[in-house]
Design an enzyme around this catalytic site. Structure first.
Site, mmCIF file in Angstrom:
data_model
loop_
_atom_site.group_PDB
_atom_site.id
_atom_site.type_symbol
_atom_site.label_atom_id
_atom_site.label_comp_id
_atom_site.label_asym_id
_atom_site.label_seq_id
_atom_site.Cartn_x
_atom_site.Cartn_y
_atom_site.Cartn_z
ATOM 1 N N ILE A 57 10.464 4.027 4.998
ATOM 2 C CA ILE A 57 10.244 5.235 6.123
ATOM 3 C C ILE A 57 11.275 5.981 6.285
ATOM 4 O O ILE A 57 12.578 5.617 6.619
ATOM 5 C CB ILE A 57 9.770 4.363 7.462
ATOM 6 C CG1 ILE A 57 8.642 3.375 7.240
ATOM 7 C CG2 ILE A 57 9.680 5.259 8.578
ATOM 8 C CD1 ILE A 57 7.535 4.271 6.596
ATOM 9 N N SER B 14 0.801 -1.273 0.076
ATOM 10 C CA SER B 14 0.129 -0.087 0.161
ATOM 11 C C SER B 14 0.859 1.297 0.048
ATOM 12 O O SER B 14 1.535 1.690 0.833
ATOM 13 C CB SER B 14 -0.843 -0.136 1.261
ATOM 14 O OG SER B 14 -0.647 0.744 2.429
ATOM 15 N N TYR C 147 -6.834 7.803 9.729
ATOM 16 C CA TYR C 147 -7.031 8.308 8.240
ATOM 17 C C TYR C 147 -7.010 9.652 8.417
ATOM 18 O O TYR C 147 -6.318 10.513 7.223
ATOM 19 C CB TYR C 147 -8.212 7.799 7.832
ATOM 20 C CG TYR C 147 -9.642 8.076 7.875
ATOM 21 C CD1 TYR C 147 -10.198 7.728 9.007
ATOM 22 C CD2 TYR C 147 -10.148 8.994 7.197
ATOM 23 C CE1 TYR C 147 -11.386 8.329 9.428
ATOM 24 C CE2 TYR C 147 -11.445 9.772 7.621
ATOM 25 C CZ TYR C 147 -11.893 9.208 8.522
ATOM 26 O OH TYR C 147 -13.214 9.734 8.975
ATOM 27 N N THR D 17 2.560 10.437 -5.300
ATOM 28 C CA THR D 17 3.197 10.687 -6.525
ATOM 29 C C THR D 17 2.495 11.819 -7.372
ATOM 30 O O THR D 17 1.312 12.330 -7.054
ATOM 31 C CB THR D 17 3.042 9.459 -7.220
ATOM 32 O OG1 THR D 17 1.806 9.181 -7.663
ATOM 33 C CG2 THR D 17 3.498 8.163 -6.716
ATOM 34 N N GLY E 95 28.947 20.372 -18.664
ATOM 35 C CA GLY E 95 29.556 19.497 -19.557
ATOM 36 C C GLY E 95 30.026 18.240 -18.843
ATOM 37 O O GLY E 95 29.332 17.407 -17.858
ATOM 38 N N GLU F 219 5.241 11.223 -0.728
ATOM 39 C CA GLU F 219 4.371 12.117 -0.055
ATOM 40 C C GLU F 219 3.177 12.239 -1.193
ATOM 41 O O GLU F 219 2.623 13.418 -1.416
ATOM 42 C CB GLU F 219 4.877 13.394 0.196
ATOM 43 C CG GLU F 219 5.431 13.056 1.847
ATOM 44 C CD GLU F 219 5.482 14.178 2.726
ATOM 45 O OE1 GLU F 219 4.621 15.012 2.906
ATOM 46 O OE2 GLU F 219 6.457 14.341 3.416
HETATM 47 C C1 LIG Z 1 13.067 7.745 -0.593
HETATM 48 C C2 LIG Z 1 11.497 7.484 -0.140
HETATM 49 C C3 LIG Z 1 11.105 7.867 1.206
HETATM 50 C C4 LIG Z 1 9.975 7.617 1.706
HETATM 51 N N1 LIG Z 1 9.581 8.201 2.848
HETATM 52 C C5 LIG Z 1 8.440 7.766 3.408
HETATM 53 C C6 LIG Z 1 7.906 7.660 4.739
HETATM 54 O O1 LIG Z 1 8.735 8.556 5.578
HETATM 55 N N2 LIG Z 1 6.860 7.425 5.291
HETATM 56 C C7 LIG Z 1 6.083 6.670 4.331
HETATM 57 O O2 LIG Z 1 4.874 6.337 4.949
HETATM 58 N N3 LIG Z 1 6.274 6.479 3.263
HETATM 59 C C8 LIG Z 1 7.374 7.003 2.598
HETATM 60 N N4 LIG Z 1 7.675 6.827 1.109
HETATM 61 C C9 LIG Z 1 6.766 5.992 0.534
HETATM 62 C C10 LIG Z 1 6.120 6.824 -0.830
HETATM 63 O O3 LIG Z 1 5.349 7.575 -0.213
HETATM 64 C C11 LIG Z 1 5.609 5.738 -1.630
HETATM 65 O O4 LIG Z 1 6.793 5.175 -2.382
HETATM 66 C C12 LIG Z 1 4.760 6.517 -2.765
HETATM 67 O O5 LIG Z 1 3.498 7.019 -2.084
HETATM 68 C C13 LIG Z 1 4.220 5.715 -3.748
HETATM 69 O O6 LIG Z 1 3.895 4.634 -3.628
HETATM 70 P P1 LIG Z 1 4.282 3.230 -4.300
HETATM 71 O O7 LIG Z 1 5.978 3.289 -3.950
HETATM 72 O O8 LIG Z 1 3.711 1.803 -3.482
HETATM 73 O O9 LIG Z 1 3.918 3.323 -5.588
HETATM 74 P P2 LIG Z 1 2.500 2.834 -6.180
HETATM 75 O O10 LIG Z 1 1.496 3.285 -5.418
HETATM 76 O O11 LIG Z 1 2.917 1.543 -6.736
HETATM 77 O O12 LIG Z 1 2.621 3.606 -7.639
HETATM 78 C C14 LIG Z 1 3.269 3.343 -8.698
HETATM 79 C C15 LIG Z 1 2.863 4.086 -10.131
HETATM 80 O O13 LIG Z 1 1.452 4.062 -10.196
HETATM 81 C C16 LIG Z 1 0.966 5.339 -10.363
HETATM 82 N N5 LIG Z 1 -0.447 5.161 -9.682
HETATM 83 C C17 LIG Z 1 -0.906 4.441 -8.719
HETATM 84 N N6 LIG Z 1 -2.274 4.788 -8.328
HETATM 85 C C18 LIG Z 1 -2.781 5.451 -9.524
HETATM 86 C C19 LIG Z 1 -3.971 6.034 -9.723
HETATM 87 N N7 LIG Z 1 -4.870 5.887 -9.033
HETATM 88 N N8 LIG Z 1 -3.958 6.927 -10.715
HETATM 89 C C20 LIG Z 1 -2.957 7.141 -11.550
HETATM 90 N N9 LIG Z 1 -1.651 6.590 -11.313
HETATM 91 C C21 LIG Z 1 -1.547 6.010 -10.167
HETATM 92 C C22 LIG Z 1 1.905 6.193 -9.492
HETATM 93 O O14 LIG Z 1 1.517 7.638 -9.773
HETATM 94 C C23 LIG Z 1 3.192 5.589 -9.855
HETATM 95 O O15 LIG Z 1 3.576 6.453 -10.847
HETATM 96 C C24 LIG Z 1 8.945 7.075 0.774
HETATM 97 C C25 LIG Z 1 9.507 6.463 -0.451
HETATM 98 C C26 LIG Z 1 10.632 6.729 -0.911
HETATM 99 C C27 LIG Z 1 11.171 6.190 -2.336
#
Ligand SMILES: Cc1cc2nc3c(=O)[nH]c(=O)nc-3n(C[C@H](O)[C@H](O)[C@H](O)COP(=O)(O)OP(=O)(O)OC[C@H]3O[C@@H](n4cnc5c(N)ncnc54)[C@H](O)[C@@H]3O)c2cc1C
Length: 390
Positions: free
Chosen positions: A166, A139, A241, A374, A348, A372
């Site tokens: 995290i 998630s 939530y 995408t 460059g 936070e």
């Molecule tokens: C370096 C880093 C630090 C982070 N820090 C934290 C943190 O401190 N706390 C925390 O809780 N989380 C953290 N995260 C998690 C981050 O918030 C999630 O990676 C992010 O929300 C995306 O979730 P996912 O990786 O599961 O991608 P997914 O949800 O699987 O998304 C993959 C792709 O599908 C697209 N997509 C998904 N659903 C839809 C939709 N309905 N419509 C259109 N496009 C969609 C997305 O835009 C994306 O391009 C961190 C992530 C990273 C990489």
């Protein structure tokens, strides 16, 4: 029509006296204390603890914590300024400060009762790093589909599950962990728990090896029969939530500030370098082709700044800011990618090697479009607003 300029709203980018003093103190700190460590921290994928202690001393780890709890008693806008200035030099340090202020402390201030505030805010302002744990392997964008579970056991809750990605996982001693107490209730079962690193059943798992913001730790959290006192629920059970939505709405402005600072840093490097580097008998900045590229980047940076400052000032004024926050995050992260990419081009060959600062900023920029929420999720928020138009 009134001619009195006192009635006019202030330009967004004009800083109040206290904002200016604060901004300058963080700027000086970033140049003097952070800059010398940037390359080493990136290479070792670790923020020096001594630097974190200095951030606490500077007062940027408890910006909005009221003075009675030992904080700086500032506003959200101060947090934005701190994240911007630090990210100009190192976006990894920027995000450490961002998560501490715009997510963790923000959630405590809004949802903590007096007991929770008394127990934790002085620590958060004095030396305790916080982290915010919502995402899981299954998630991310669909954040409320989380599978971490909590069950009641006397005056405790017992949590089981894993959190992924995290930020501050390595440095934090206090974690806001989201788990559901009632899976059948959907998002209405989600609850925010305050988990201390030393609680039984809690461990920090693997640390990710990343493309950018490498010094910022990104870790897995493992909760196995983790016992959390009932008094450590943030807000009410089932309100998690709301805690998550509200803090992330604001946190996104902080990411906008991180990306804005990054773009500003990249543009500064590009201007300086192109004025020094000579080809065809003159500085490359003397070529109009180069000047126009730099001017475009300046347009980008100014636009990003206006959206970030506007969203932050709306938030401090208690006005609606949801769409503006989404706009500032998507725009600033795209600007950061464009401007840092241009900086690499204008350096460059030197833009491609670690001896110069811009390849790191280019790598660091990518995360702005991911965490936070995408960019697609930001577009969803903006589109929802459009669809409500008559
Ligand atoms: C370096 C880093 C630090 C982070 N820090 C934290 C943190 O401190 N706390 C925390 O809780 N989380 C953290 N995260 C998690 C981050 O918030 C999630 O990676 C992010 O929300 C995306 O979730 P996912 O990786 O599961 O991608 P997914 O949800 O699987 O998304 C993959 C792709 O599908 C697209 N997509 C998904 N659903 C839809 C939709 N309905 N419509 C259109 N496009 C969609 C997305 O835009 C994306 O391009 C961190 C992530 C990273 C990489």
């Amino acid at each position: 029509m009134a001619q009195d300029t006192a009635d006019c709203a202030q330009p967004l980018t004009v800083l109040a006296e206290d904002e200016l003093i604060f901004r300058d103190s963080v700027r000086e700190f970033a140049v003097a204390r952070v800059r010398p460590l940037v390359r080493e921290m990136d290479e070792h994928a670790k923020i020096a603890r001594a630097l974190i202690d200095q951030l606490f001393e500077l007062g940027v780890m408890g910006i909005e914590v009221p003075e009675v709890y030992g904080g700086a008693g500032g506003r959200f806008f101060h947090s934005v300024l701190a994240v911007e200035e630090l990210s100009r030099v190192d976006p990894s340090v920027g995000v450490l400060v961002d998560v501490q202020n715009t997510l963790v402390i923000n959630a405590f201030l809004k949802w903590g009762n007096d007991d929770v505030k008394r127990r934790y805010l002085p620590k958060l302002a004095a030396g305790t790093v916080g982290a915010y744990a919502l995402s899981e392997a299954g998630s991310g964008s669909d954040a409320f589909a989380l599978s971490a579970r909590a069950r009641e056991d006397g005056d405790h809750f017992v949590i089981g599950g894993r959190k992924l990605w995290i930020t501050n996982g390595n440095e934090a001693d206090l974690f806001i962990v989201f788990a559901t107490i009632k899976p059948e209730a959907g998002y209405r079962g989600i609850t925010a728990f305050l988990v201390e690193r030393g609680f039984p059943g809690f461990t920090v798992g693997k640390k990710e090896d990343k493309l950018g913001i490498r010094a910022s730790s990104t870790c897995e959290l493992i909760l196995e029969e983790c016992r959390v006192p009932r008094t450590n629920v943030l807000g009410e059970p089932g309100q998690g939530y709301k805690v998550a939505i509200e803090t992330l709405n604001e946190g996104r402005i902080g990411i906008g500030a991180q990306m804005l600072g990054l773009a500003e840093g990249a543009l500064e490097h590009a201007v300086k370098y192109t004025k020094e580097r000579k080809q065809f008998g003159k500085a490359i900045a003397e070529f109009q082709g180069v000047q126009f590229q730099l001017a475009r980047a300046a347009v980008d940076v100014e636009t990003a700044k206006l959206t970030v400052y506007n969203a932050a000032r709306l938030r401090d004024a208690g006005r609606p800011f949801l769409t503006e926050a989404a706009i500032c995050k998507i725009l600033s992260s795209e600007v950061a990618e464009r401007v840092s990419s241009l900086a690499v081009n204008l350096f460059g060959g030197n833009g491609f090697v670690k001896e110069y600062p811009v390849e790191k900023l280019f790598r660091d920029a990518k995360i702005g479009q991911i965490y936070e929420g995408t960019s697609n999720l930001q577009l969803q928020t903006i589109a929802k607003q459009l669809m409500s138009w008559p």
